[in-house]
Design a protein around this motif. Structure first.
Motif, PDB file in Angstrom:
ATOM      1  N   MET A  33      -0.725   6.090   4.128  1.00 20.23           N
ATOM      2  CA  MET A  33       0.444   5.400   4.672  1.00 20.23           C
ATOM      3  C   MET A  33       1.513   6.394   5.149  1.00 20.23           C
ATOM      4  O   MET A  33       2.495   6.001   5.776  1.00 20.23           O
ATOM      5  N   ILE A  82      -7.219  -1.222  -4.033  1.00 17.44           N
ATOM      6  CA  ILE A  82      -6.509  -2.500  -4.012  1.00 17.44           C
ATOM      7  C   ILE A  82      -7.123  -3.516  -4.986  1.00 17.44           C
ATOM      8  O   ILE A  82      -6.479  -4.487  -5.379  1.00 17.44           O
ATOM      9  N   ASP A 140       0.848  -1.193   0.000  1.00 17.07           N
ATOM     10  CA  ASP A 140       0.000   0.000   0.000  1.00 17.07           C
ATOM     11  C   ASP A 140       0.886   1.247   0.000  1.00 17.07           C
ATOM     12  O   ASP A 140       1.661   1.476   0.929  1.00 17.07           O
ATOM     13  N   ARG A 141       0.781   2.038  -1.063  1.00 20.66           N
ATOM     14  CA  ARG A 141       1.542   3.288  -1.145  1.00 20.66           C
ATOM     15  C   ARG A 141       0.600   4.485  -1.260  1.00 20.66           C
ATOM     16  O   ARG A 141       0.923   5.513  -1.846  1.00 20.66           O
ATOM     17  N   SER A 142      -0.599   4.356  -0.695  1.00 14.95           N
ATOM     18  CA  SER A 142      -1.562   5.460  -0.711  1.00 14.95           C
ATOM     19  C   SER A 142      -1.143   6.539   0.286  1.00 14.95           C
ATOM     20  O   SER A 142      -0.285   6.320   1.150  1.00 14.95           O
ATOM     21  N   THR A 161      -1.072  -3.224   4.157  1.00 21.90           N
ATOM     22  CA  THR A 161      -1.974  -2.083   4.013  1.00 21.90           C
ATOM     23  C   THR A 161      -2.427  -1.584   5.373  1.00 21.90           C
ATOM     24  O   THR A 161      -2.451  -2.345   6.353  1.00 21.90           O
ATOM     25  N   THR A 190      -6.582   4.539  -2.045  1.00 21.82           N
ATOM     26  CA  THR A 190      -6.327   3.127  -1.725  1.00 21.82           C
ATOM     27  C   THR A 190      -7.224   2.242  -2.580  1.00 21.82           C
ATOM     28  O   THR A 190      -8.294   1.841  -2.140  1.00 21.82           O
ATOM     29  N   THR A 218      -1.438 -11.468   5.165  1.00 22.35           N
ATOM     30  CA  THR A 218      -1.704 -10.029   5.247  1.00 22.35           C
ATOM     31  C   THR A 218      -1.031  -9.407   6.467  1.00 22.35           C
ATOM     32  O   THR A 218      -0.855 -10.057   7.505  1.00 22.35           O
ATOM     33  N   GLY A 238      -1.995   2.442  -5.168  1.00 19.26           N
ATOM     34  CA  GLY A 238      -2.700   3.585  -4.602  1.00 19.26           C
ATOM     35  C   GLY A 238      -3.894   3.809  -5.502  1.00 19.26           C
ATOM     36  O   GLY A 238      -4.706   2.921  -5.694  1.00 19.26           O
ATOM     37  N   TYR A 274      -1.371   1.426  -9.898  1.00 20.96           N
ATOM     38  CA  TYR A 274      -0.433   0.431  -9.361  1.00 20.96           C
ATOM     39  C   TYR A 274       0.715   0.242 -10.331  1.00 20.96           C
ATOM     40  O   TYR A 274       0.621   0.560 -11.520  1.00 20.96           O
TER      41      TYR A 274
END
Length: 539
Positions: A290, A367, A285-287, A391, A365, A416, A330, A333
Motif C-alpha cells: 500500500m 486478510i 489494508d496496511r501491508s 485493499t 497481506t 469493497t 497486514g 491485524y
C-alpha cells in the motif's frame, strides 16, 4: 519470484513481446474482448516460455488459439492433469505445444505455457473473453484492460510464491493497439479514458453505434480504462441476440438469448425509512504494497493516502447513533477499539485523528485472519452489520477468502474498494458479490467522492429478501434462465438477467420478466417487457 514483464522463459528471463492488439465489441452492458499477443524467440536454441496474465475476475474465457509460423493450434478443453501430461509429452519430444491454465488460487490469473518455440521464430497468441461492464457512480460503464498484475502476497503457511508479472517497466519495448466498437439500445453520449484516445466516430444518425481507439504510440504501462456514457443510462433495456446459423437449434449457441438490464425502483415509503442504524466495520489494508503509487503516471498519490482519504470521507458521513470500528491488517491485524463503539462527535474525532496517521507498516497481506475474527464477533441487535474492505488486492488465496465471505453472507453485507491499478478484480468484485454488497475501484483522485457516497447509500438501504424472477412469454416459447439467482438489489443500481429463448411463438411477439422481492416487510415487484424479435448482432 517476480518477473520483469509478461512473457518469460522458464528461467524467469523476459522474451521479447512485440505488440498487443485488442479488439473490443460492447453490446449494451457486455464486452467481448479479443487480444492477440505477438512475440519472438531471439535466442539460438528452442525455448519454453511462460506468460502469466490477468483477466477481469468475472470474465469468461471463450476462445484461445496460438500460431507459430504457418501452424495454428486451437485450444480444446481437457481435464487439468490430462492436459498437463499431453503438454509435457509434446515438449519432451520436441513438438510445439501450448497449455493454458487458470490459477488454482485466484480466478483472475491465467498462465500460458508455450513449449518448444524454435530459434528466430515468431509466435502469436489470441485469446477471447466476455465480461459484464460495471456501472459507476456517475452512470458510466467501466471497461478495464488490465496491464498490471501486481506481485501477489502468499502467506508463509502456503509454501512457495507463484511466478507472477509486475507492471512492464520499459525494459522490453512493446506497444498496444486497442479499438472498440460500441452498440447500445440508447444513444452513446461520450467515451472517456485514462489514456489518449482518437476522436469518437458515430456510425449512424441515432448515435447508437460508434467506434473509438487508443491514440497511436500507446505503451502498455498501465491499465487501460474506458468509461462509456449512454444517454438515459437508468432506463431498463432488453437486447435479444439471434443464435448462430451454424449451430444446432435448441442448443445454447443456436437459440436467441435475451439480456435484460433492470434498474429497480423502490417505493418512496420504504426509501424514506432509510436505516440510520447499523454496525459499520472498516477493514483497511496496511501491508507494505500500500506504500506504492496508485499508477505509473507522474504525480501519482500513494495507495495508503488514497485509502485514508476514502475512509475519512466515509467516517464523516456516518449517521449519528450507529456503531463502528476500524481494523488495520497486514501480516498481523489490530483494531482501533476493543469492540464496536457508538458513533458520536467524540468517538468520530478520536477515529479521525488515528486515521490521519495510518501508515502501510504491517508487512504482508493476510486478510483471512482479520475476516475470521470479525465474523466471530456477535452481531449487535437491530444494528445490521456492514463491512467495508479497502485493499490493493494482492493476495494469492483469493478463493479461500471468497468462500469465507460466502459462508457468512447472512450475517453482513460486504462493500469493497480496490485501491490503485492492478487490484485483483476477482478479490474486489468477488467479496462484494458473495457478501451481497457492491464493489468500487479507486484508481485516482477523480470520482472518489461520488463512489464513496454511492457505497454508503447502498449500505444504508434495507436488505431485501426472497428475490425471485418470473418470465412471461407467448405459447410455444420457453425460457431457460442462464443467470445465477439474484441475491442483492439496490435502488437504481443495474441488475443483469440472461435467458435462452427456445421454440417458436404461436402468435405473440412480446415477453416480460417480473422481479419480486420483500423490502422492509413490504412486497415489491418491478417488470420489464421486451420484444422476442432478435436484433441483427450475434455474439
Amino acid at each position: 519470484m517476480v518477473s520483469h514483464c509478461g512473457l518469460l522463459t522458464v528461467k524467469n528471463e523476459p522474451v521479447p513481446l512485440k505488440k498487443v492488439e485488442v479488439e473490443v465489441r460492447v453490446q449494451g452492458h457486455v464486452a467481448s474482448v479479443s487480444s492477440t499477443l505477438q512475440y519472438e524467440n531471439q535466442e539460438k536454441s528452442p525455448l519454453e516460455a511462460i506468460f502469466v496474465f490477468p483477466l477481469e475476475g468475472d470474465a469468461a474465457l471463450c476462445h484461445f488459439s496460438a500460431k507459430i509460423g504457418e501452424v495454428e493450434v486451437k485450444a480444446e478443453l481437457r481435464e487439468k492433469q490430462e492436459a498437463k501430461e499431453e503438454y509435457d509429452d509434446a515438449v519432451s519430444s520436441g513438438q510445439q505445444a501450448f497449455l493454458l491454465e487458470e490459477s488454482e488460487n485466484s480466478p483472475d490469473v491465467f498462465k500460458l505455457s508455450v513449449g518448444s518455440l524454435p530459434p528466430g521464430e515468431s509466435a502469436s497468441v489470441t485469446l477471447a473473453y466476455v465480461t459484464e461492464l460495471a456501472v459507476q457512480a456517475d452512470e458510466a460503464l467501466r471497461f478495464c484492460l488490465p496491464a498490471v498484475l501486481n506481485p501477489r502476497y502468499t502467506p508463509q503457511s502456503t509454501g512457495s510464491v507463484p511466478q507472477v508479472t509486475a507492471a512492464p517497466d520499459g525494459s522490453v519495448p512493446y506497444t498496444l493497439s486497442l479499438s472498440a466498437h460500441l452498440s447500445s439500445p440508447s444513444p452513446i453520449s461520450k467515451v472517456e479514458s485514462n489514456c489518449a484516445l482518437e476522436p469518437l466516430k458515430f456510425l449512424n444518425s441515432e448515435r447508437t453505434q460508434a467506434t473509438v481507439s487508443l491514440a497511436s504510440g500507446h505503451k502498455f504501462d498501465r491499465d487501460v480504462e474506458l468509461l462509456l456514457y449512454y444517454s438515459g443510462a437508468h432506463q431498463p433495456t432488453a437486447i435479444v441476440e439471434a443464435g448462430l446459423s451454424s449451430a444446432q437449434p435448441g442448443s445454447l449457441m443456436g437459440d436467441p438469448v435475451v439480456m435484460l438490464s433492470l434498474y429497480p425502483e423502490f417505493p418512496a415509503a420504504v426509501m424514506s425509512q432509510l436505516a440510520s442504524c447499523g454496525e459499520f466495520l472498516f477493514l483497511m489494508d496496511r501491508s507494505g504494497s500500500m506504500d506504492c503509487p496508485m499508477h505509473n503516471g507522474q504525480g501519482a498519490q500513494m495507495r495508503i493516502e488514497s485509502a485514508r482519504d476514502t475512509l475519512l470521507l466515509l467516517l464523516k458521513s456516518l449517521p449519528m447513533g450507529c456503531f463502528f470500528n476500524i481494523y488495520g491488517f497486514g501480516s498481523t491485524y489490530e483494531s482501533y477499539f476493543p469492540k464496536s463503539v457508538e458513533y458520536s462527535q467524540e468517538t468520530m474525532d478520536k477515529a479521525l485523528e488515528k486515521v490521519k496517521t495510518m501508515q502501510a507498516d504491517l508487512g504482508g497481506t493476510e486478510i483471512l485472519e482479520p475476516l475470521k475474527h470479525i465474523y466471530n464477533q456477535p452481531c449487535l441487535p437491530n444494528q445490521p452489520r456492514q463491512l467495508f474492505v479497502f485493499t490493493d488486492g494482492e493476495v494469492w488465496n483469493t478463493k479461500e477468502i471468497l468462500n469465507l465471505v460466502k459462508r457468512n453472507m447472512h450475517s453482513h453485507r460486504c462493500f469493497t474498494f480496490g485501491i490503485g491499478e492492478g487490484a485483483s478484480s476477482a478479490l474486489i468484485t468477488g467479496m462484494a458479490k458473495e457478501g451481497s454488497g457492491h464493489a468500487q475501484f479507486i484508481t485516482g483522485t477523480d470520482r472518489l467522492q461520488p463512489k464513496v457516497m454511492q457505497s454508503l447509500r447502498f449500505a444504508l438501504q434495507p436488505a431485501m429478501k426472497d428475490i425471485s424472477v418470473k418470465w412471461n412469454v407467448p405459447g410455444g416459447v420457453s425460457v431457460v434462465p442462464l443467470s445465477p439467482p439474484l441475491n442483492v438489489l439496490f435502488q437504481g443500481q443495474r441488475a443483469l438477467l440472461y435467458a435462452q429463448l427456445t421454440g417458436q411463438s404461436s402468435g405473440g411477439t412480446e415477453g416480460s420478466a417480473t422481479v419480486q422481492y420483500t423490502l422492509g416487510e413490504e412486497p415489491v415487484q418491478n417488470q420489464l417487457s421486451f420484444s422476442l424479435k432478435p436484433g441483427e448482432d450475434t455474439g
